[in-house]
Motif scaffolding. Structure first.
Motif, mmCIF file in Angstrom:
data_model
loop_
_atom_site.group_PDB
_atom_site.id
_atom_site.type_symbol
_atom_site.label_atom_id
_atom_site.label_comp_id
_atom_site.label_asym_id
_atom_site.label_seq_id
_atom_site.Cartn_x
_atom_site.Cartn_y
_atom_site.Cartn_z
ATOM 1 N N GLN A 186 -4.558 -1.549 1.341
ATOM 2 C CA GLN A 186 -4.715 -0.115 1.611
ATOM 3 C C GLN A 186 -4.643 0.107 3.119
ATOM 4 O O GLN A 186 -5.323 -0.590 3.892
ATOM 5 C CB GLN A 186 -6.053 0.396 1.067
ATOM 6 N N VAL A 187 -3.813 1.064 3.535
ATOM 7 C CA VAL A 187 -3.656 1.320 4.965
ATOM 8 C C VAL A 187 -4.965 1.834 5.552
ATOM 9 O O VAL A 187 -5.769 2.473 4.861
ATOM 10 C CB VAL A 187 -2.520 2.330 5.237
ATOM 11 N N VAL A 188 -5.169 1.521 6.819
ATOM 12 C CA VAL A 188 -6.356 1.966 7.534
ATOM 13 C C VAL A 188 -6.037 3.293 8.219
ATOM 14 O O VAL A 188 -5.073 3.393 8.978
ATOM 15 C CB VAL A 188 -6.791 0.925 8.581
ATOM 16 N N GLU B 72 -6.544 6.290 -0.994
ATOM 17 C CA GLU B 72 -5.543 6.195 0.069
ATOM 18 C C GLU B 72 -6.048 6.849 1.344
ATOM 19 O O GLU B 72 -6.464 8.015 1.344
ATOM 20 C CB GLU B 72 -4.233 6.856 -0.365
ATOM 21 N N ALA B 73 -6.013 6.101 2.461
ATOM 22 C CA ALA B 73 -6.423 6.635 3.764
ATOM 23 C C ALA B 73 -5.258 7.389 4.401
ATOM 24 O O ALA B 73 -4.086 7.172 4.071
ATOM 25 C CB ALA B 73 -6.897 5.510 4.676
ATOM 26 N N TYR B 74 -5.592 8.255 5.337
ATOM 27 C CA TYR B 74 -4.598 9.110 5.985
ATOM 28 C C TYR B 74 -4.161 8.488 7.311
ATOM 29 O O TYR B 74 -4.989 8.135 8.149
ATOM 30 C CB TYR B 74 -5.187 10.491 6.227
ATOM 31 N N PRO C 168 0.820 -1.217 0.000
ATOM 32 C CA PRO C 168 0.000 0.000 0.000
ATOM 33 C C PRO C 168 0.851 1.263 0.000
ATOM 34 O O PRO C 168 2.038 1.245 0.339
ATOM 35 C CB PRO C 168 -0.786 -0.123 1.308
ATOM 36 N N TRP C 169 0.206 2.346 -0.378
ATOM 37 C CA TRP C 169 0.801 3.664 -0.171
ATOM 38 C C TRP C 169 0.594 4.061 1.288
ATOM 39 O O TRP C 169 -0.449 3.768 1.875
ATOM 40 C CB TRP C 169 0.139 4.700 -1.071
ATOM 41 N N LEU C 170 1.589 4.706 1.849
ATOM 42 C CA LEU C 170 1.492 5.228 3.209
ATOM 43 C C LEU C 170 1.796 6.718 3.158
ATOM 44 O O LEU C 170 2.950 7.119 3.022
ATOM 45 C CB LEU C 170 2.465 4.512 4.145
ATOM 46 N N ILE D 147 0.069 0.016 12.509
ATOM 47 C CA ILE D 147 -0.692 0.307 11.292
ATOM 48 C C ILE D 147 -1.329 -0.970 10.759
ATOM 49 O O ILE D 147 -0.684 -2.017 10.642
ATOM 50 C CB ILE D 147 0.218 0.940 10.217
ATOM 51 N N GLN D 148 -2.608 -0.888 10.465
ATOM 52 C CA GLN D 148 -3.348 -1.992 9.888
ATOM 53 C C GLN D 148 -3.540 -1.772 8.383
ATOM 54 O O GLN D 148 -3.586 -0.631 7.904
ATOM 55 C CB GLN D 148 -4.707 -2.144 10.565
ATOM 56 N N VAL D 149 -3.649 -2.869 7.657
ATOM 57 C CA VAL D 149 -3.838 -2.831 6.207
ATOM 58 C C VAL D 149 -5.154 -3.521 5.859
ATOM 59 O O VAL D 149 -5.367 -4.698 6.196
ATOM 60 C CB VAL D 149 -2.675 -3.516 5.471
ATOM 61 N N ALA D 150 -6.048 -2.773 5.238
ATOM 62 C CA ALA D 150 -7.301 -3.351 4.751
ATOM 63 C C ALA D 150 -7.069 -3.974 3.377
ATOM 64 O O ALA D 150 -6.147 -3.597 2.649
ATOM 65 C CB ALA D 150 -8.372 -2.278 4.664
#
Length: 781
Positions: free
Chosen positions: A368-370, A392-394, A305-307, A404-407
């Motif tokens: 995708q990051v949560v 992308e979530a913030y 994911p993008w962070l 950090i969790q990843v959906a």
């Protein structure tokens, strides 16, 4: 009959015994092709490929020695003048394009064009179209996503996944990973190409050239074993049909299985079969029928994911975020019939028909990051970031990676796409006063349809996972179908291209094409939607070519491309299109000016090209609805350099460099203005070289380099764009010629085992493969 046998013996007597793999000097095979007596032509071309006689009058790269005359038959009903045929040994350089709409040698074709030959693909042991395209500067690889599985790339900063052709005919709706097992070479034309190929082609087109039957019996193939459980086998069987002079049959087979190096559970499995038959080889009437089937059953990888607009700082097998039973399954069936008839030296009629069915079924996990914003200021920042990039979530800066969790955003689809392409053209050669013309006129009808269903975005019970320690269980989710689309696009076209030679030094080229495009999109599940668009599109291309010397040319060309964005969005089978899509998406149009030069050096063994280009696109076609849909203008200006051929008898090289600057000049979204185009690195460099050593050894070495690429047009609240850093990777090869017909070859890709980001997309970024070793046996008898 005795005379015919004598002719064949004479042809064999002049065949050079030199082993091309030991000595890279190109040898010449000369024969006489007679367009009169059918049997005579069949014998005279027994050593030649199906297209050699048709291309016999094309200028050769080196002067040919005097032909050996063949004994005349006892009786011939009609006989045309002799045609000198020159067959060359395999190498990295090409003289011309296979496309019938480009009638001149590459030296005087007024545009940037690259050819990836079969010898280059074999030396690099390539197994995908994408890897073949890494040999062409100006191309950058994109990541797969919901609308376009399979091959995804940009040319000169413009998406080109809908600009893929096979033998000059459409293959753009095929969302599959193209394997080159049935491909003789890959041709890339850069710049707008709607005048030749129809709607689309803003940055250029990619054309795969299929293997065709030859009047020569042989069996060729390869067996490859490598790291990460790689097993690949190919077989190529060609056999003349003895009871039908001038006819031959060819069969290509492929089986490929491999884990994706350094990417956890990701795996590639596919097989293919491609039979073809040709009649009338070397005669005025030629018929070629071919079929290609390819099946895939892959465990896909949508990377990491993008962070907060950068790739999440994880790497290797531990960063695979998919479920272990994710899948991408495709079945591709393509049938083509081509009929050509030479009425005389002035007129050639060409009829080509293609029917194709593309079936696909996929379910892929996009990581995708949560987001974890809680305070008002954090929520404001999150809202601004989401507005810039909804996918992308913030994450609050400073958050420990372990927290950090990843959906897993499940992307799925199941459907069938159909293609029918009918192209009728006439090649005319004539003079008007002192000027000679090569005129191509034609009509084309293309029907494309797609019927697809998707559960996305209605999946439930899909667990998230840890960024640093992801788990990969079996998929537990469920959901009902939320989208069912029926799409039809019909394109009726008329085109003309004229190459007018004013004298030995000056030529003018001009062409135009009119496309009438009718699109219908229908969504049957509420909220239902029915969208229609009928539009006429005109595109053109013009150029002037000056040859100061026979071995060099200077050209100035300009052209346009046009594309209704509703067509691309409809065929992408996205989630339900909004009613105002036609109005907001509009028509994408591109214009280009290119100034270049091409030279053949070192006794025409080595080619050098250079070109400066200016491309500007209005209303860029979005890849899908996850990307910004805007009205505006994107400009790409740049310069490129290319070289290919033999520097010495033992040293062969191909290399290219592209420098490009891209900017959004105008947009209905102010935050986009001034930003670079998507997936358009400033610098792209590619090179590959081989050298013949003593004792039948050959070594090869190459590199690929890209600079930073962006995946979104608009920056977030901190003024940052999604960016993937550039990379440099190295590849090597060692080959041993066991005999003139058998090679043992070792390839090592990504020598330094560098972790790099290969494919970019607004929702995710896909790492490239780690170090890979392949051991292969190539043979031809």
């Amino acid at each position: 009959m005795q005379n015919l046998v004598a002719n064949e013996s004479q042809l064999h007597s002049i065949r050079s015994p030199v082993n091309s793999k030991k000595n890279p000097k190109r040898t010449k095979i000369e024969s006489t092709c007679r367009k009169g007596a059918f049997a005579t032509a069949a014998v005279a071309t027994s050593l030649l490929s199906a297209g050699d006689c048709a291309r016999a009058q094309a200028p050769a790269r080196t002067p040919a020695p005097s032909p050996v005359p063949a004994a005349a038959p006892e009786s011939t009903a009609s006989q045309l003048p002799e045609v000198l045929v020159t067959a060359e040994e395999p190498g990295y350089a090409a003289d011309s394009l296979s496309l019938s709409k480009f009638t001149q040698p590459l030296l005087t074709t007024p545009r940037s064009a690259s050819v990836v030959t079969s010898q280059l693909m074999q030396d690099q042991n390539l197994s995908t179209l994408r890897d073949a395209l890494r040999n062409v500067s100006g191309i950058s690889i994109g990541a797969g996503e919901g609308s376009y599985q399979g091959d995804n790339f940009s040319i000169r900063g413009f998406p080109a996944q809908s600009d893929i052709y096979i033998d000059g005919m459409n293959d753009s709706i095929g969302s599959y990973n193209r394997d080159p097992f049935n491909i003789e070479r890959v041709e890339v034309l850069k710049g707008p190409s709607s005048a030749e190929f129809g709607r689309g082609s803003s940055g250029g087109v990619v054309n795969e050239v299929s293997k065709t039957p030859k009047l020569e019996a042989f069996i060729a193939g390869s067996v490859s074993y490598g790291t990460d459980n790689t097993i690949r086998e190919t077989l190529d069987i060609n056999e003349p049909i003895s009871i039908l002079p001038g006819a031959a049959f060819r069969l290509n087979l492929m089986d490929h299985n491999a884990d994706v190096t350094g990417r956890g559970d990701a795996r590639l499995e596919r097989w293919g079969i491609a039979p073809s038959v040709a009649f009338g080889i070397g005669t005025p009437t030629r018929l070629n029928i071919n079929f290609m089937h390819e099946t895939e059953d892959n465990t896909p990888d949508f990377g990491i994911p993008w962070l907060n607009d950068r790739p999440a700082p994880v790497s290797g097998d531990d960063s695979y975020f998919g479920f272990k039973n994710d899948f991408t399954k495709t079945d591709t069936n393509i049938g083509t019939i081509r009929l050509e008839h030479d009425f005389n030296d002035t007129f050639t009629l060409r009829e080509q028909f293609r029917g194709a069915v593309y079936e696909r079924d996929f379910r892929i996990s996009e990581p995708q990051v949560v987001g974890n914003a809680t305070t008002p200021s954090q929520l404001d920042a999150a809202a601004a970031a989401e507005a810039a990039n909804p996918s992308e979530a913030y994450v609050v800066p400073g958050t420990p990676l372990s927290q950090i969790q990843v959906a897993r955003n499940i992307i799925d689809g199941k459907g069938v796409s159909n293609l029918f392409d009918q192209d009728l053209s006439l090649l005319s050669k004539f003079d008007t006063g002192p000027f000679s013309h090569t005129l191509i006129t034609g009509f084309e009808y293309v029907h494309q349809s797609d019927n697809s269903t998707r559960v996305e975005p209605g999946w439930e019970n899909v667990p998230s996972t840890s960024l640093l320690e992801p788990t990969n269980p079996a998929f537990p989710g469920f959901g009902s179908i939320s989208t069912a689309t029926d799409v039809r696009v019909d394109t009726l076209s008329a085109y003309v291209t004229d190459t007018m030679k004013l004298n030995k030094q000056w030529s003018l080229i001009g062409g135009g094409r009119f496309d009438y495009v009718s699109s219908h999109y229908y969504e049957s599940i509420p909220p239902t939607q029915s969208i229609r668009e009928n539009v006429g599109l005109f595109s053109w291309r013009a150029a002037v070519v000056y040859q100061p010397r026979p071995e060099g040319s200077i050209y100035l060309s300009a052209g346009t491309s046009v594309h209704p964005n509703i067509t691309q969005l409809a065929l992408s089978s996205e989630t339900t299109l909004p009613a105002n899509t036609v109005r907001e998406a509009g028509i994408s149009s591109n214009r280009e000016v290119e100034l270049g030069t091409k030279w053949e050096l070192l006794e025409k063994r080595f080619s050098f090209t250079s070109a400066a280009f200016w491309d500007e696109e209005t209303n860029p076609a979005p890849i899908d609805l996850d990307d910004p849909l805007f009205t505006g203008t994107v400009r790409v200006v740049g310069w490129e350099l290319g070289m290919v051929g033999h520097i010495t008898d033992k040293w062969q090289v191909t290399a290219g460099y592209t420098l490009q600057y891209s900017r959004v000049l105008s947009s209905n979204v102010r935050g986009m203005i001034g930003n670079p185009a998507l997936n358009a690195p400033k610098d792209i460099f590619t090179a590959w070289t081989t050298y013949d050593l003593p004792l039948n050894f050959q070594i090869g070495f190459g590199t690929n380099m890209l600079t930073t690429r962006t995946a979104t047009y608009a920056q977030d609240t901190n003024g940052r764009l999604e960016q993937a850093p550039g990379y440099v990777i190295f590849n090597a090869m060692l080959k041993y010629h066991i005999t003139k017909d058998v090679d043992l070859q070792v390839n090592v890709n990504n020598l330094t085992n560098k972790f790099f980001y290969d494919g970019v997309h607004p929702g995710h970024v896909v790492p490239g493969e780690g170090r890979e070793g392949l051991f292969s046996l190539h043979f031809k008898f």
